[in-house]
Design an enzyme around this catalytic site. Structure first.
Site, short mmCIF file in Angstrom:
data_model
loop_
_atom_site.label_atom_id
_atom_site.label_comp_id
_atom_site.label_asym_id
_atom_site.label_seq_id
_atom_site.Cartn_x
_atom_site.Cartn_y
_atom_site.Cartn_z
CG MET A 135 45.97 87.70 52.93
SD MET A 135 46.24 89.34 52.23
CE MET A 135 46.50 88.95 50.50
CG PHE A 141 45.21 47.90 57.46
CD1 PHE A 141 45.48 48.70 58.57
CD2 PHE A 141 46.14 47.83 56.45
CE1 PHE A 141 46.66 49.42 58.65
CE2 PHE A 141 47.33 48.55 56.52
CZ PHE A 141 47.59 49.35 57.63
CD GLN A 142 47.13 51.54 54.58
OE1 GLN A 142 47.33 50.96 53.53
NE2 GLN A 142 48.03 52.37 55.13
CD GLU A 172 49.64 59.49 49.88
OE1 GLU A 172 49.86 60.36 50.75
OE2 GLU A 172 49.86 58.27 50.07
CE LYS A 182 47.03 43.83 47.25
NZ LYS A 182 47.73 43.66 48.52
#
Lengths: 159, 569
Positions: B474, B117-118, B55, B167
């Site tokens: 760097m 969940f999630q 993502e 959802k």
């Protein structure tokens, strides 16, 4: 220097986090914060007391105005607003000093909200200075618990 | 009252709103809590969905797309881990003012707050890193939130917005297809009127003998390049840009003095010290550019910005104007005197001659600076260039010149390693006919290297240049200069074979380590519109100069020639 910010916001969950988060994130110290709904149920009035010099508070104001849920921000100077804070204080009482405490409450126009054999719960409202003064007077009797609302404020309408 | 129409699902409505808004490409990754939306997306003929491998890749692609096209970038993720993987990109977009709409799935409303969940409170998590965010509680609210979110993302100073989409709200039926009334104030999306005194502002500029324009990313967001050029040429005012402002003014213009700040050109930083008037156009006196109290301390300072919170935030100014930069400049230019400034412009020309960008090119090893000069010539300065973060980013900023805005994509504010590759992919989707080059390092590229799969899957001709010094360059540079060469955890000997890795994804690659190979390698790299990996081995001790040490001012700049004198190259 203390500033009283009157902030009108949309009245829905999460707005408080947006506003207070902005202060935390930029480490501006909040002295007190009080929120209540206005005459329009969709709009809430937040009163936030902050310490900081004028440029810091100006920065806070501009940052607040970037939040979509903030409708208006006003910096109320102490002298041109009427501010109140409510405090509930529980003090220890004995038979010997009960009348003394009651008479102090009369002078301050404080209300006795609850009374037991050993304690007295007193309700007092006034501006911050008066609240501090009242609590100082109660100190010597032994304060057991304090609940303060934080300041609310409105501008004086009379000129 | 909203018009009553046949009821559709929340997910269907969201897809239709995106279509109506003109979104034709979204970057995302499906998952349980966003499936109803993906099911509707499947049926859409107008929206192309780009499947990423992480993502974070999706949101950086959306950023690259947005910054190279000037349009809204849209990314999609599921709830919980999908949503939290967007956090870095949202922060990046917030700091660099990129208009992004992130749509995340959320567990059903009756499960919210139960550690389902999630589940993650992405609304709460993203409060400080979005311009606007909302948890949609009912399908009737979708239209309003969508409109508010898109207006806010693109309005004023652009930024990221997030809509969290439970959802059950995706499957809930609604007939509310248009927002009845927006809850946000028009100031969040309408162009502000010009605020401030134009006349005194112009008068101060007209009085200046040695003025300098200091141009930031805001100039690109405001599409103000034309006006900046007009102002610079009318008043013969030299122009320096920030890292974010690169491209807002032609890099090859006689009045350009390049980038200023920590790794800016010596002449830009000296110009800041010598100018008697500095005009900030859509920059924010960032800490890599300006030290409060010491920045252009002898100059009159002026600032034009759309964000009033930037005024006097770090550096105090004498004159300010609030508003859309393009509009403000249009109003300001007629009040600015047409003047030649042969002394000042000549002085800067001499500075440019005496303090050029320098590197030691006497060996056969490949120097990244020289390589980038060649790349610039070979690609005729026409490419869209994205970078990751580190030495390669600064060398690219110094040595690749841009004539136009929206061609330089880099993570300026947040300094996000892993930005370059997905940003390049997003830019290629937005500009299929342009050459898109990702300049990266062996460290940075590995932060989102899984997106090679996205390149392979969609056959996108993204050119990937990897400067490999087997170091976090760097970090090494700072450790060498400020930590007595204790290279704590900056050296690594476990790089993959980048060329073979490319082959695993059917991407052709080449590795070079000798200067004599450059020309052929560049030909191979740029020859057609296919993806390529070019791994360029460079010396680990190569450094970026000039350099202003962190927290110091223009006065403390170290030039290449200073290090040569000190026996350190």
């Amino acid at each position: 220097m203390k500033h009283i910010l009157k902030i009108l916001v949309n009245n829905h969950p999460g707005v408080m986090s947006h506003v207070s988060g902005l202060f935390t994130r930029r480490s501006y110290n909040i002295d007190s914060i009080a929120v209540g709904v206005t005459q329009d149920p969709e709009i809430s009035n937040m009163v936030i007391v902050v310490k900081g010099d004028d440029s810091v508070v100006e920065q806070v104001k501009r940052q607040l105005l970037k939040l979509p849920d903030v409708i208006e921000v006003e910096d109320l100077a102490y002298h041109d607003c009427i501010s109140r804070e409510l405090v509930l204080v529980v003090v220890k009482v004995e038979d010997s000093n009960r009348t003394e405490i009651i008479s102090i409450c009369e002078v301050f126009q404080a209300k006795i909200a609850d009374l037991t054999k050993t304690t007295m719960t007193i309700e007092f409202s006034g501006n911050t200075r008066q609240v501090e003064h009242f609590l100082e007077m109660m100190q010597k009797y032994g304060i057991q618990e304090i609940a303060r609302t934080g300041q609310i404020a409105l501008k004086y309408r009379s000129t | 009252m909203p018009k009553t129409e046949a009821k559709i699902s929340g997910a269907r409505l969201m897809v239709e709103l995106l279509e109506e808004y003109g979104v034709d490409i979204v970057f995302g990754y499906p998952g349980g809590a966003i499936l109803p939306f993906y099911d509707e997306l499947y049926k859409s003929t107008k929206i192309k969905h780009i499947l990423v491998r992480h993502e974070q890749g999706a949101i950086h692609m959306a950023e690259g797309y947005a910054r190279s096209t000037g349009k809204l970038g849209v990314c999609i993720a599921t709830s919980g881990p999908g949503a939290t993987n967007l956090v870095t990109g949202l922060t990046d977009a917030k700091l660099d003012s990129v208009p992004i709409l992130a749509i995340t799935g959320q567990v059903a409303t009756n499960a919210i707050g139960t550690d389902a969940f999630q589940e993650a409170d992405i609304y709460g998590i993203t409060i400080p890193i979005t311009k606007y965010n909302a948890l949609i509680k009912s399908a009737d609210e979708i239209a309003r939130h969508f409109q508010e979110a898109t207006l806010v993302a693109l309005g004023g100073r652009p930024g990221p917005v997030l809509l969290d989409f439970p959802k059950d709200v995706q499957t809930e039926l609604t007939s509310v297809r248009k927002a009845d009334k927006l809850k946000i104030d028009p100031r969040h999306y309408q162009k502000p009127p010009i605020g401030g005194d134009l006349d005194s502002f112009a008068a101060a500029l007209n009085k200046a003998k040695r003025p300098l324009l200091y141009v930031g990313g805001g100039a690109i967001n405001a599409n103000a390049s034309k006006e900046i050029k007009e102002l610079a040429e009318k008043g013969n005012i030299p122009v320096t840009t920030t890292l974010m402002g690169i491209g807002a003014f032609p890099g090859t213009h006689q009045l350009s003095v390049g980038m200023l700040g920590m790794h800016g050109t010596a002449y830009a930083n000296k110009a800041v010290l010598e100018c008697d008037y500095i005009l900030n156009l859509g920059a924010r006196f960032d800490d890599r550019v300006a030290k409060p109290g010491e920045f252009a301390e002898n100059a009159v300072r002026a600032h034009i910005d759309i964000d009033t919170a930037e005024f006097n935030k770090r550096v105090s100014v004498d004159y300010l104007l609030h508003g859309d930069l393009k509009e403000v400049l249009k109003a300001l230019i007629p009040k600015v005197n047409k003047v030649d400034r042969p002394d000042w412009v000549g002085f800067l020309d001499t500075l440019k001659k005496n303090h050029p960008l320098e590197f030691d090119d006497s060996t056969d090893t490949i120097k990244p600076q020289g390589f980038l000069q060649k790349l610039y010539e070979k690609s005729k300065g026409k490419a869209i260039v994205s970078t990751d973060v580190g030495q390669h980013q600064m060398w690219a900023a110094q040595y690749y010149l841009f004539e136009e805005a929206n061609r330089w994509l880099t993570s300026g504010g947040l300094g996000t390693m892993g930005y370059g590759l997905p940003a390049a992919i997003g830019a290629k989707f937005g500009n299929p006919n342009k050459t898109v080059i990702c300049v990266s390092g062996d460290g940075s590229i590995q932060m989102n290297i899984q997106e090679l799969a996205t390149i392979a899957m969609y056959k996108k001709g993204v050119k990937i240049l990897i400067f490999n010094n087997n170091f976090l360059g760097m970090v090494r540079q700072w450790q060498e200069l400020f930590y007595e060469e204790r290279f704590s955890e900056s050296e690594w000997n476990y790089n993959p074979d980048f060329v073979k890795l490319g082959e695993a994804y059917s991407i052709k690659g080449l590795r070079i380590s000798n200067k004599s190979e450059i020309d052929n390698a560049l030909e191979f790299f740029l020859e057609d519109d296919e993806a390529r990996i070019l791994e360029v081995m460079i010396p680990a001790e190569e450094k970026v100069f000039p350099m202003i040490p962190a927290g110091k001012s223009q006065k403390d700049m170290i030039e290449f020639s200073d290090t040569v004198r000190a026996g350190k190259k």
